[in-house]
Write a protein that holds these residues in place. Structure first.
Motif, PDB file in Angstrom:
ATOM      1  N   LEU A 142       5.386  -2.149  -3.071  1.00 55.40           N
ATOM      2  CA  LEU A 142       4.308  -1.335  -3.627  1.00 55.40           C
ATOM      3  C   LEU A 142       2.955  -1.887  -3.198  1.00 55.40           C
ATOM      4  O   LEU A 142       2.042  -1.126  -2.835  1.00 55.40           O
ATOM      5  N   PHE A 143       2.830  -3.199  -3.217  1.00 56.29           N
ATOM      6  CA  PHE A 143       1.606  -3.875  -2.810  1.00 56.29           C
ATOM      7  C   PHE A 143       1.236  -3.506  -1.376  1.00 56.29           C
ATOM      8  O   PHE A 143       0.081  -3.161  -1.085  1.00 56.29           O
ATOM      9  N   ILE A 144       2.226  -3.543  -0.478  1.00 59.46           N
ATOM     10  CA  ILE A 144       1.981  -3.269   0.938  1.00 59.46           C
ATOM     11  C   ILE A 144       1.662  -1.791   1.165  1.00 59.46           C
ATOM     12  O   ILE A 144       0.697  -1.451   1.864  1.00 59.46           O
ATOM     13  N   VAL A 145       2.456  -0.904   0.580  1.00 58.74           N
ATOM     14  CA  VAL A 145       2.264   0.536   0.791  1.00 58.74           C
ATOM     15  C   VAL A 145       0.900   0.989   0.293  1.00 58.74           C
ATOM     16  O   VAL A 145       0.181   1.733   0.982  1.00 58.74           O
ATOM     17  N   LYS A 146       0.536   0.559  -0.899  1.00 52.88           N
ATOM     18  CA  LYS A 146      -0.748   0.959  -1.476  1.00 52.88           C
ATOM     19  C   LYS A 146      -1.901   0.481  -0.603  1.00 52.88           C
ATOM     20  O   LYS A 146      -2.831   1.234  -0.324  1.00 52.88           O
ATOM     21  N   PHE A 147      -1.828  -0.786  -0.156  1.00 49.13           N
ATOM     22  CA  PHE A 147      -2.921  -1.319   0.647  1.00 49.13           C
ATOM     23  C   PHE A 147      -3.007  -0.638   2.006  1.00 49.13           C
ATOM     24  O   PHE A 147      -4.108  -0.297   2.474  1.00 49.13           O
ATOM     25  N   ILE A 148      -1.867  -0.435   2.658  1.00 52.11           N
ATOM     26  CA  ILE A 148      -1.869   0.197   3.983  1.00 52.11           C
ATOM     27  C   ILE A 148      -2.470   1.593   3.905  1.00 52.11           C
ATOM     28  O   ILE A 148      -3.261   1.998   4.769  1.00 52.11           O
ATOM     29  N   TYR A 149      -2.119   2.331   2.863  1.00 47.31           N
ATOM     30  CA  TYR A 149      -2.631   3.701   2.753  1.00 47.31           C
ATOM     31  C   TYR A 149      -4.150   3.700   2.599  1.00 47.31           C
ATOM     32  O   TYR A 149      -4.848   4.510   3.224  1.00 47.31           O
ATOM     33  N   ILE A 150      -4.661   2.787   1.788  1.00 47.38           N
ATOM     34  CA  ILE A 150      -6.114   2.702   1.606  1.00 47.38           C
ATOM     35  C   ILE A 150      -6.796   2.230   2.888  1.00 47.38           C
ATOM     36  O   ILE A 150      -7.782   2.818   3.345  1.00 47.38           O
ATOM     37  N   PHE A 151      -6.237   1.190   3.490  1.00 45.05           N
ATOM     38  CA  PHE A 151      -6.871   0.557   4.642  1.00 45.05           C
ATOM     39  C   PHE A 151      -6.937   1.486   5.846  1.00 45.05           C
ATOM     40  O   PHE A 151      -7.919   1.487   6.585  1.00 45.05           O
ATOM     41  N   LYS A 152      -5.916   2.291   6.047  1.00 42.54           N
ATOM     42  CA  LYS A 152      -5.929   3.184   7.212  1.00 42.54           C
ATOM     43  C   LYS A 152      -7.021   4.246   7.064  1.00 42.54           C
ATOM     44  O   LYS A 152      -7.540   4.746   8.063  1.00 42.54           O
ATOM     45  N   LYS A 153      -7.415   4.570   5.829  1.00 46.97           N
ATOM     46  CA  LYS A 153      -8.516   5.501   5.613  1.00 46.97           C
ATOM     47  C   LYS A 153      -9.831   4.893   6.072  1.00 46.97           C
ATOM     48  O   LYS A 153     -10.677   5.567   6.674  1.00 46.97           O
TER      49      LYS A 153
END
Length: 250
Positions: free
Chosen positions: A100-111
């Motif tokens: 969850l930590f990785i998915v949430k961060f990746i989604y935000i960061f790619k924006k």
């Protein structure tokens, strides 16, 4: 894999519902406005200096608003979980926190990455429309873009951890405001502080120097510092490793 796809789709829906796109739009409009003010200055649009002057304005404004923008988006995306007790629900459902930590961060960061790419394209088009006739400095522009992305990686990871650890998101936002102010101060006062203070690392991507000769200020370019790229990667990676094992405030 199914769990990861499910988590990613959930984050996408949250992002749409929170309409963070408006925050990014405001950020791009502010950059465009600042670049417009810079173009009005009296400098030769037939040399590459003109491009660097545009980037100078855009990067300086990042020191002021990027920490706050980053903290706002990261904090509000985490606040959804805090407000709805989603951490407890996710834990009880057997979803590993590190995923969850990785998915949430990746989604935000790619924006953030997408917004920065759009920003650079806007600067290029804006410069051409405003009459800059010199060739676009592709290599330095690419280095600046990478530097901005990596600095954002460090700052967003820092505020991601703060937001996870403290349920009160005002803490993360307060840190970003203080960080922005300290970043501006350190750029003007001390280069030593710039090396130590992540919020001022955007300043290392500025290359224009004004050198006074008699009563005239001449413009010169200095080499682009790669320090924030390497330092940002190290700091961001350390925070990432720490974050996967952080104790989330329920």
């Amino acid at each position: 894999m199914k769990n990861l796809i499910m988590l990613y789709n959930i984050e996408r829906k949250k992002f749409i519902q929170n309409r963070f796109i408006f925050i990014f739009a405001i950020y791009l409009l502010i950059n465009l406005f600042i670049c417009g003010l810079q173009v009005r200055n009296n400098f030769d649009k037939s040399t590459q200096i003109a491009w660097y002057m545009l980037f100078e304005a855009s990067i300086f404004i990042k020191v002021i608003i990027c920490p706050i923008m980053i903290a706002s988006i990261v904090s509000y995306s985490v606040q959804v979980e805090h407000n709805n007790n989603m951490w407890k629900i996710l834990k009880s459902s057997g979803v590993p926190f590190d995923k969850l930590f990785i998915v949430k961060f990746i989604y935000i960061f790619k924006k953030f990455i997408l917004v920065y790419i759009i920003e650079f394209l806007i600067i290029y088009v804006f410069g051409k429309v405003c009459g800059i006739t010199s060739s676009f400095p592709i290599i330095d522009s690419f280095k600046k873009l990478i530097g901005i992305i990596i600095i954002t990686f460090s700052i967003s990871m820092l505020h991601y951890l703060i937001s996870l650890y403290f349920s009160n998101q005002v803490i993360s936002l307060s840190v970003s405001i203080v960080g922005s102010l300290m970043g501006i101060i350190s750029i003007f006062i001390s280069k030593v502080l710039m090396y130590l203070f992540v919020y001022s690392w955007f300043g290392f991507l500025m290359q224009v120097d004004f050198v006074k000769s008699l009563d005239v200020f001449n413009i010169s370019l200095r080499e682009l510092s790669l320090y924030p790229i390497f330092a940002g990667l190290i700091l961001g990676t350390i925070l990432f490793v720490i974050g996967k094992n952080i104790e989330v405030c329920d």
